[in-house]
Design an enzyme around this catalytic site. Structure first.
Site, mmCIF file in Angstrom:
data_model
loop_
_atom_site.group_PDB
_atom_site.id
_atom_site.type_symbol
_atom_site.label_atom_id
_atom_site.label_comp_id
_atom_site.label_asym_id
_atom_site.label_seq_id
_atom_site.Cartn_x
_atom_site.Cartn_y
_atom_site.Cartn_z
ATOM 1 N N LYS A 114 25.262 22.827 25.758
ATOM 2 C CA LYS A 114 24.195 23.622 26.369
ATOM 3 C C LYS A 114 23.848 23.119 27.774
ATOM 4 O O LYS A 114 23.466 23.900 28.639
ATOM 5 C CB LYS A 114 22.945 23.600 25.484
ATOM 6 C CG LYS A 114 23.160 24.192 24.099
ATOM 7 C CD LYS A 114 23.216 25.694 24.108
ATOM 8 C CE LYS A 114 23.548 26.266 22.731
ATOM 9 N NZ LYS A 114 23.812 27.708 22.760
ATOM 10 N N SER A 130 30.947 21.064 19.764
ATOM 11 C CA SER A 130 29.946 21.543 20.727
ATOM 12 C C SER A 130 28.721 20.646 20.826
ATOM 13 O O SER A 130 28.062 20.608 21.858
ATOM 14 C CB SER A 130 29.535 22.968 20.371
ATOM 15 O OG SER A 130 29.061 23.028 19.038
ATOM 16 N N GLU A 162 14.715 30.718 25.695
ATOM 17 C CA GLU A 162 14.599 30.887 24.254
ATOM 18 C C GLU A 162 15.416 29.765 23.626
ATOM 19 O O GLU A 162 16.304 29.217 24.259
ATOM 20 C CB GLU A 162 15.168 32.243 23.829
ATOM 21 C CG GLU A 162 16.687 32.279 23.576
ATOM 22 C CD GLU A 162 17.535 32.043 24.817
ATOM 23 O OE1 GLU A 162 17.016 32.172 25.933
ATOM 24 O OE2 GLU A 162 18.729 31.701 24.651
HETATM 25 C C1 LIG Z 1 25.597 22.285 19.042
HETATM 26 C C2 LIG Z 1 25.637 23.756 19.135
HETATM 27 N N1 LIG Z 1 26.808 24.387 19.018
HETATM 28 C C3 LIG Z 1 26.897 25.720 19.083
HETATM 29 C C4 LIG Z 1 25.792 26.511 19.244
HETATM 30 C C5 LIG Z 1 25.974 27.993 19.256
HETATM 31 O O1 LIG Z 1 25.844 28.583 20.515
HETATM 32 P P1 LIG Z 1 27.078 29.156 21.291
HETATM 33 O O2 LIG Z 1 27.795 30.092 20.382
HETATM 34 O O3 LIG Z 1 26.457 29.864 22.455
HETATM 35 O O4 LIG Z 1 27.947 28.035 21.722
HETATM 36 C C6 LIG Z 1 24.530 25.910 19.385
HETATM 37 C C7 LIG Z 1 23.333 26.739 19.593
HETATM 38 O O5 LIG Z 1 22.234 26.351 19.594
HETATM 39 C C8 LIG Z 1 24.458 24.494 19.327
HETATM 40 O O6 LIG Z 1 23.280 23.877 19.446
#
Ligand SMILES: Cc1ncc(COP(=O)(O)O)c(C=O)c1O
Lengths: 418, 254
Positions: A92, A384, A114
């Site tokens: 993020k 992520s 948000e």
């Molecule tokens: C660690 C993590 N991975 C993935 C996501 C999913 O979001 P996105 O599909 O935009 O990567 C989030 C959303 O809050 C997140 O905190």
């Protein structure tokens, strides 16, 4: 590299996208489009962005080989792109700091955001603290409860956190609340949308900042395995920002499969999941400013979704991913909560890495796929985010009595103090 | 007579028309029927029938909650059509559909417009639908004799207002201030300047909405605009003090 700007036409990707916004935001969105277009055409801008992320957010993040788990599964070799090592613990930060630099160019001084899991909220509050902006975060009441530690940190970072009690009290309602703020405050405020969704240019802009993941990974991969493509790249898909980030680096690799992992929740039979693309569970609709596949009923009312991961618990999905799904480039899986918890546990115990519940969906998909492939195959997975934020949810799922004792004792201590 | 002609006809009898509003299914469809009777008795000229939507991102807190409660009570799109048809058969005000794009496209643009026309509806007000997007909707509305109402807002440039003016039919909905529905508006020189700018961009009747709650507000519009939109004030009166208070409010405004 595959070019996100080449496939867009008037804000659409195939049938999906657009800017379904109230007229009052027309001028603001036009200004944003033009500021973003100027910035991305200025080579200095991307350079400044990379420099900032290098000195403040541990970029480039490494690629880690999951040696033990790959050996256990006896198939493909699994590699992780370590977005968990970013400042604030998730991908993020990439988007947020990019938009922060854009805010400086636009002369805005207040951040609206948000948040679902709270990761985007913490990243936004961090950016605001660092860059000297005011910051208001909207978060659904259910998510506040699920992700209380993140609320604590947002507030410590100086952000105002507003609990949203409307609708299903989750991410979608936080998006609506942030929009309502913005239509009154656009003169000084910028809405830092946290994923590759919303009205044009957000899906494109967020994907552009997140492309730093794919760009780095492609370069690293070419050094590690010259002339060889991954068998598949895999990422979890909430709104789709970490997925778009990683995928952009590999969409031009013909032999490389592109796999998204959505929230399978309690299974796709009922409605307790957030699988929009997997098994074509979503239907085309328009909400939150854009056209895409949504989980909705026949009247077009959005359904209540479910996932153990707050960050994947969302009714819509990036219009760019809907397009890639339609043309057959993106394949979608939806591991269930149970599979995801098992994948998370395995990753902690065998590799010493604590993944976020969201990211554990991508891991679960990889652990499903790896044993079906030869040992010469290689999978690249987007890790992520890190899982510390999920301590309450994970502890619940793992039924750790010692942890429960500790929480009870702490609660009693607070009670006495009052 | 088309919608504009109807409005002009009514304007021969009074200087400012009133457009009131309700959210179908809130507090209940029975309450809605009582509201419509009151609106008729008060001599309201147009009524917005808001079709509840789960993502009412252009609505303020009072309407957001009402949207949700209407849906929680099980209100379906079919109920909204039925209510509009009932009102059309009984009353002389002009019904207008208000709601979000998704409600229209899930039903199908053409089928939806056909149905609204069959229920006596005269126009669509869709706040999350800029005229550039999904031109199918505009075409469908036209084919069934419905006007798609353009919204003009304080943040629009003169050039944009002009573009909106060329796409408008029926009347134009001028938004009095920034923000969502519900909050109060100070009707002052700022608003007057806004109205002047809208006036320059269209020769159609001009409705002004967002924050109208008193006879002074309506008096302010005299000579400046043709239609006063009363939304949140009516619902708030109904919720806090009941039908009689809502009736008195409308009586004071019309
Ligand atoms: C660690 C993590 N991975 C993935 C996501 C999913 O979001 P996105 O599909 O935009 O990567 C989030 C959303 O809050 C997140 O905190």
């Amino acid at each position: 590299m595959w070019d996100i700007f080449a496939i867009e036409k008037n804000g659409y990707y195939g049938r999906y996208g657009g800017a379904y916004i109230p007229e009052i935001l027309h001028t603001t969105i036009e200004e944003l489009k033009s500021a973003f277009d100027q910035a991305r055409r200025d080579p200095e801008f991307w350079h400044a962005y990379e420099t900032l992320m290098g000195s403040y957010s541990c970029r480039p993040t490494p690629i880690t080989h999951l040696e033990n788990i790959s050996r256990d599964l006896g198939g493909a070799q699994i590699y992780l792109k370590r977005e968990d090592l970013n400042q604030t613990g998730a991908h993020k930060a990439n988007n947020v700091f990019g938009q922060g630099l854009l805010m400086q160019r636009m002369g805005k001084n207040r951040v609206i955001a948000e948040t679902g899991a709270g990761q985007h909220g913490v990243a936004s509050a961090t950016m605001a603290a660092r860059m000297g902006f005011k910051c208001t975060i909207y978060m659904g009441a259910d998510d506040v409860r699920r992700q209380r530690p993140n609320v604590f940190w947002m507030q410590q970072l100086g952000a105002e956190v507003i609990t949203v009690e409307d609708g299903t009290r989750t991410l979608k309602d936080a998006i609506n609340a942030a929009m309502r703020d913005w239509v009154g405050s656009m003169d000084h405020s910028h809405y830092v949308l946290g994923t590759a969704c919303g009205p044009h240019p957000y899906p494109q802009m967020v994907s552009y900042f997140q492309s730093i993941i794919g760009k780095e990974a492609r370069k690293q991969w070419e050094t590690m395995f010259p002339g060889e493509q991954p068998t598949a790249v895999i990422a979890c898909v909430g709104g789709g920002s970490n997925a778009m980030g990683l995928f952009q680096g590999f969409l031009d690799c013909d032999a490389c499969k592109i796999i998204g992992a959505e929230a399978g929740g309690r299974g796709l039979e009922g409605h307790a999941h957030a699988a929009r693309l997997a098994q074509h569970r979503g239907t085309e609709g328009i909400a939150h400013g854009y056209r895409t596949y949504f989980l909705q009923d026949e009247d077009g009312q959005m359904r209540d979704t479910h996932s153990v991961a707050a960050g994947l618990d969302y009714v819509g999905v990036s219009p760019i991913l809907s397009y890639l799904s339609d043309i057959g480039r993106l394949q979608s899986e939806a591991p269930t909560d149970v599979e995801v918890i098992a994948a998370l546990k395995k990753t902690i115990q065998r590799e010493g890495i604590i993944p976020a519940l969201e990211s554990s969906h991508a891991l679960a998909a990889a652990y499903r796929l790896a044993p079906t492939l030869p040992t010469s195959a290689r999978l690249l997975v987007s890790l992520s985010g890190r899982g510390d934020k999920d301590i309450f949810t994970i502890a619940d799922a793992l039924h750790d009595p010692a942890w429960e004792d500790f929480i009870t004792e702490t609660a009693e201590r607070y009670k006495k103090k009052r | 007579m088309n919608l504009e002609q109807h409005i002009r006809e009514r304007l021969k009898k009074k200087p400012v028309l009133v457009m009131s509003h309700l959210i179908c299914g809130y507090p209940s469809l029975d309450d809605n029927r009582q509201m419509l009777q009151i609106m008729h008795d008060a001599g309201v000229d147009l009524v917005e029938f808001q079709f509840p939507f789960s993502e009412p991102s252009a609505d303020g807190p009072v309407f957001t909650r009402a949207n949700q409660k209407a849906l929680d009570a099980g209100t379906r799109v079919a109920d909204c059509f039925e209510l509009m048809a009932w009102a059309s058969s009984k009353f002389s005000f002009m019904p207008v559909m208000m709601g979000y794009t998704n409600t229209v496209i899930q039903y199908g643009e053409d089928a939806f417009c056909q149905k609204i026309a069959a229920c006596g509806g005269r126009a669509l007000i869709i706040p999350d639908h800029p005229p550039e997007e999904d031109t199918q909707l505009l075409a469908a509305a036209k084919a069934h004799g419905l006007c798609v109402i353009m919204l003009m807002t304080p943040t629009n440039t003169d050039e944009r207002l002009h573009t909106l003016g060329t796409k408008a039919s029926g009347f134009v909905y001028g938004v009095a201030r920034r923000g969502v529905t519900g909050a109060k508006t100070a009707f002052d020189t700022g608003v007057a300047t806004c109205i002047d700018r809208y006036r320059h961009a269209t020769s159609l009747p001009l409705a002004i909405g967002f924050g109208i709650s008193s006879s002074d507000d309506v008096a302010f519009l005299k000579g400046r605009a043709e239609i006063a939109v009363v939304g949140t004030a009516f619902l708030t009166a109904w919720e806090t003090s009941g039908p009689d208070a809502a009736k008195q409010l409308l009586a004071a405004l019309t």
